[in-house]
Design an enzyme around this catalytic site. Structure first.
Site, PDB file in Angstrom:
ATOM      1  N   GLU A   1      20.270   0.182  42.131  1.00 40.75           N
ATOM      2  CA  GLU A   1      18.972  -0.052  42.775  1.00 40.75           C
ATOM      3  C   GLU A   1      18.185  -1.179  42.128  1.00 40.75           C
ATOM      4  OE1 GLU A   1      20.233   2.923  41.982  1.00 40.75           O
ATOM      5  OE2 GLU A   1      19.853   4.350  43.600  1.00 40.75           O
TER       6      GLU A   1
ATOM      7  N   GLY B   1      22.188   6.154  46.161  1.00 44.64           N
ATOM      8  CA  GLY B   1      22.066   7.490  46.742  1.00 44.64           C
ATOM      9  C   GLY B   1      23.402   8.210  46.869  1.00 44.64           C
TER      10      GLY B   1
ATOM     11  N   ALA C   1      21.678   4.985  49.683  1.00 40.58           N
ATOM     12  CA  ALA C   1      20.709   5.192  50.752  1.00 40.58           C
ATOM     13  C   ALA C   1      20.798   3.976  51.668  1.00 40.58           C
ATOM     14  CB  ALA C   1      19.316   5.334  50.162  1.00 40.58           C
TER      15      ALA C   1
ATOM     16  N   GLU D   1      23.918   9.699  43.612  1.00 40.23           N
ATOM     17  CA  GLU D   1      22.915  10.764  43.485  1.00 40.23           C
ATOM     18  C   GLU D   1      23.313  12.004  44.298  1.00 40.23           C
ATOM     19  OE1 GLU D   1      19.869   7.673  44.401  1.00 40.23           O
ATOM     20  OE2 GLU D   1      18.736   8.701  42.838  1.00 40.23           O
TER      21      GLU D   1
HETATM   22  C1  HXC Z   1      23.029  -0.007  54.474  1.00 37.13           C
HETATM   23  C2  HXC Z   1      25.115  -0.733  53.864  1.00 37.13           C
HETATM   24  C3  HXC Z   1      24.952  -0.206  52.570  1.00 37.13           C
HETATM   25  C4  HXC Z   1      23.721   0.466  52.276  1.00 37.13           C
HETATM   26  C5  HXC Z   1      26.889  -1.127  52.673  1.00 37.13           C
HETATM   27  N1  HXC Z   1      26.328  -1.291  53.881  1.00 37.13           N
HETATM   28  N2  HXC Z   1      26.077  -0.470  51.857  1.00 37.13           N
HETATM   29  N3  HXC Z   1      24.159  -0.625  54.799  1.00 37.13           N
HETATM   30  N4  HXC Z   1      22.798   0.528  53.255  1.00 37.13           N
HETATM   31  N5  HXC Z   1      23.489   1.008  51.088  1.00 37.13           N
HETATM   32  C6  HXC Z   1      26.901  -1.961  55.061  1.00 37.13           C
HETATM   33  C7  HXC Z   1      26.936  -3.465  54.868  1.00 37.13           C
HETATM   34  O1  HXC Z   1      25.678  -4.025  55.175  1.00 37.13           O
HETATM   35  C8  HXC Z   1      27.998  -3.857  55.862  1.00 37.13           C
HETATM   36  O2  HXC Z   1      27.430  -3.859  57.162  1.00 37.13           O
HETATM   37  C9  HXC Z   1      28.985  -2.701  55.781  1.00 37.13           C
HETATM   38  O3  HXC Z   1      28.249  -1.601  55.226  1.00 37.13           O
HETATM   39  C10 HXC Z   1      30.156  -2.983  54.883  1.00 37.13           C
HETATM   40  O4  HXC Z   1      29.665  -3.377  53.601  1.00 37.13           O
HETATM   41  P1  HXC Z   1      30.131  -4.726  52.870  1.00 37.13           P
HETATM   42  O5  HXC Z   1      29.066  -5.073  51.902  1.00 37.13           O
HETATM   43  O6  HXC Z   1      30.530  -5.755  53.857  1.00 37.13           O
HETATM   44  O7  HXC Z   1      31.443  -4.208  52.119  1.00 37.13           O
HETATM   45  P2  HXC Z   1      32.078  -4.795  50.766  1.00 37.13           P
HETATM   46  O8  HXC Z   1      31.987  -6.302  50.765  1.00 37.13           O
HETATM   47  O9  HXC Z   1      33.404  -4.160  50.644  1.00 37.13           O
HETATM   48  O10 HXC Z   1      31.128  -4.274  49.575  1.00 37.13           O
HETATM   49  C11 HXC Z   1      30.996  -2.896  49.302  1.00 37.13           C
HETATM   50  C12 HXC Z   1      29.763  -2.664  48.391  1.00 37.13           C
HETATM   51  C13 HXC Z   1      28.518  -3.291  49.049  1.00 37.13           C
HETATM   52  C14 HXC Z   1      30.005  -3.246  46.999  1.00 37.13           C
HETATM   53  C15 HXC Z   1      29.607  -1.131  48.235  1.00 37.13           C
HETATM   54  O11 HXC Z   1      28.450  -2.861  50.401  1.00 37.13           O
HETATM   55  C16 HXC Z   1      27.229  -2.951  48.380  1.00 37.13           C
HETATM   56  O12 HXC Z   1      26.900  -3.470  47.303  1.00 37.13           O
HETATM   57  N6  HXC Z   1      26.410  -2.095  49.014  1.00 37.13           N
HETATM   58  C17 HXC Z   1      25.073  -1.742  48.559  1.00 37.13           C
HETATM   59  C18 HXC Z   1      25.173  -0.840  47.343  1.00 37.13           C
HETATM   60  C19 HXC Z   1      23.772  -0.460  46.869  1.00 37.13           C
HETATM   61  O13 HXC Z   1      22.985  -1.300  46.451  1.00 37.13           O
HETATM   62  N7  HXC Z   1      23.478   0.821  46.970  1.00 37.13           N
HETATM   63  C20 HXC Z   1      22.199   1.336  46.544  1.00 37.13           C
HETATM   64  C21 HXC Z   1      21.306   1.396  47.748  1.00 37.13           C
HETATM   65  S1  HXC Z   1      19.673   1.922  47.301  1.00 37.13           S
HETATM   66  P3  HXC Z   1      27.682  -5.082  58.182  1.00 37.13           P
HETATM   67  O14 HXC Z   1      26.797  -4.733  59.339  1.00 37.13           O
HETATM   68  O15 HXC Z   1      27.333  -6.327  57.459  1.00 37.13           O
HETATM   69  O16 HXC Z   1      29.163  -4.976  58.480  1.00 37.13           O
HETATM   70  C22 HXC Z   1      19.873   3.577  46.999  1.00 37.13           C
HETATM   71  C23 HXC Z   1      18.861   4.300  46.198  1.00 37.13           C
HETATM   72  C24 HXC Z   1      17.741   4.792  46.914  1.00 37.13           C
HETATM   73  O17 HXC Z   1      20.817   4.182  47.349  1.00 37.13           O
HETATM   74  C25 HXC Z   1      16.571   4.788  46.052  1.00 37.13           C
HETATM   75  C26 HXC Z   1      15.562   3.769  46.421  1.00 37.13           C
HETATM   76  C27 HXC Z   1      16.109   2.434  46.864  1.00 37.13           C
END
Ligand code: HXC
Length: 257
Positions: free
Chosen positions: A131, A108, A65, A111
């Protein structure tokens, strides 16, 4: 195109939906949800389309998400809008949807893949519910669907540590149907979807509905539900055609009734 975050292609009877927000690794924001719901509604309404495939990029199916969209929201905003409830609508299509996952399917993204009817994974796929690292929990059904898919031990460990599962582990654990070389993922998923789309449409719906019932019903209730649907198909022209075609050693010609 009418979609800001998706690319939609029809390949015969298969609708291929590609998530296309590369700047955010396909993070699922309100626009992606709106686009996906519109796409799934169009797919559902189009009698020429029998099965859909949802895929992302080589790097990410979806990285979750959209964290930047949620960052500032408070309880009233989340609860008041029943945030993420719109995703339930996505699961209501009665035609099959296959997730073709390469790269990250996190939060997400994992999911969404699990909301699909089954997952085909590239050998590069990585699944996780990270998360907890954001001090929250899955919110789009992940705790429930992951526990159903892989059992308590792995679901609990993944949710509590946020660690990722690679494709091999995901296949062993029952999260994914099959692993495919990354270069062949989309073609293989479309081919599988075309096989499904070539089956009698009412039988496709009935098979999907009854396998899903296994997750909502007890065993005896589920077995009865299966039997009633099975009986019901004997009121269709396609059942007669299917069994006649077998006896006459020819392929069936389906009418969808
Ligand atoms: C918004 C996101 C994002 C996300 C990545 N980006 N994931 N933006 N929401 N979930 C954006 C980054 O901010 C970045 O933007 C660009 O995408 C590239 O990501 P990087 O992190 O620079 O890439 P990399 O170093 O290759 O790492 C990849 C990754 C990492 C390991 C997947 O991006 C990551 O850990 N993402 C978050 C994963 C996560 O926690 N997902 C769960 C979300 S909560 P910029 O502008 O800096 O270039 C969820 C559940 C919902 O989904 C339920 C309640 C919370």
């Amino acid at each position: 195109s009418e979609y800001q975050t998706l690319i939609i292609e029809q390949r015969g009877a298969v609708t291929l939906v590609t998530l296309n927000r590369p700047e955010a690794l396909n993070a699922l924001n309100a626009q992606v949800l709106a686009d996906l719901l519109a796409a799934i509604r169009a797919f559902d309404a189009d009698d020429s389309q029998g099965c859909a495939v949802i895929t992302g990029s080589a790097k990410a199916f979806a990285a979750g998400a959209d964290i930047k969209e949620m960052q500032a929201m408070d309880f009233a905003a989340m609860y008041g809008s029943d945030h993420f409830a719109g995703w339930d609508v996505f699961t209501r299509t009665r035609k099959p949807v296959i997730a073709a996952v390469a790269g990250y399917a996190l939060g997400g993204g994992c999911e969404l893949a699990m909301m699909c009817d089954f997952i085909l994974a590239a050998d590069t796929a990585k699944f996780g519910q990270p998360e907890i690292k954001l001090a929250v929990t899955p919110g789009m059904g992940g705790s429930q669907r992951l526990a159903h898919a892989v059992g308590k031990a792995k679901a609990m460990e993944m949710c509590l540590t946020g660690r990722m599962m690679d494709a091999e582990e995901a296949e062993r654990a029952g999260l994914v149907a099959r692993i495919v070389p990354a270069a062949d993922l989309v073609e293989e998923a479309v081919k599988t979807a075309a096989t499904i789309a070539g089956m009698a449409p009412l039988a496709v719906k009935a098979n999907k509905e009854m396998v899903n019932a296994a997750f909502d019903m007890g065993l005896s209730q589920g077995v009865q539900f299966e039997r009633r649907l099975f009986h019901g198909l004997f009121g269709t022209a396609d059942q007669k055609e299917g069994m006649n075609a077998f006896v006459e050693k020819r392929p069936g010609n389906w009418q969808g009734r």
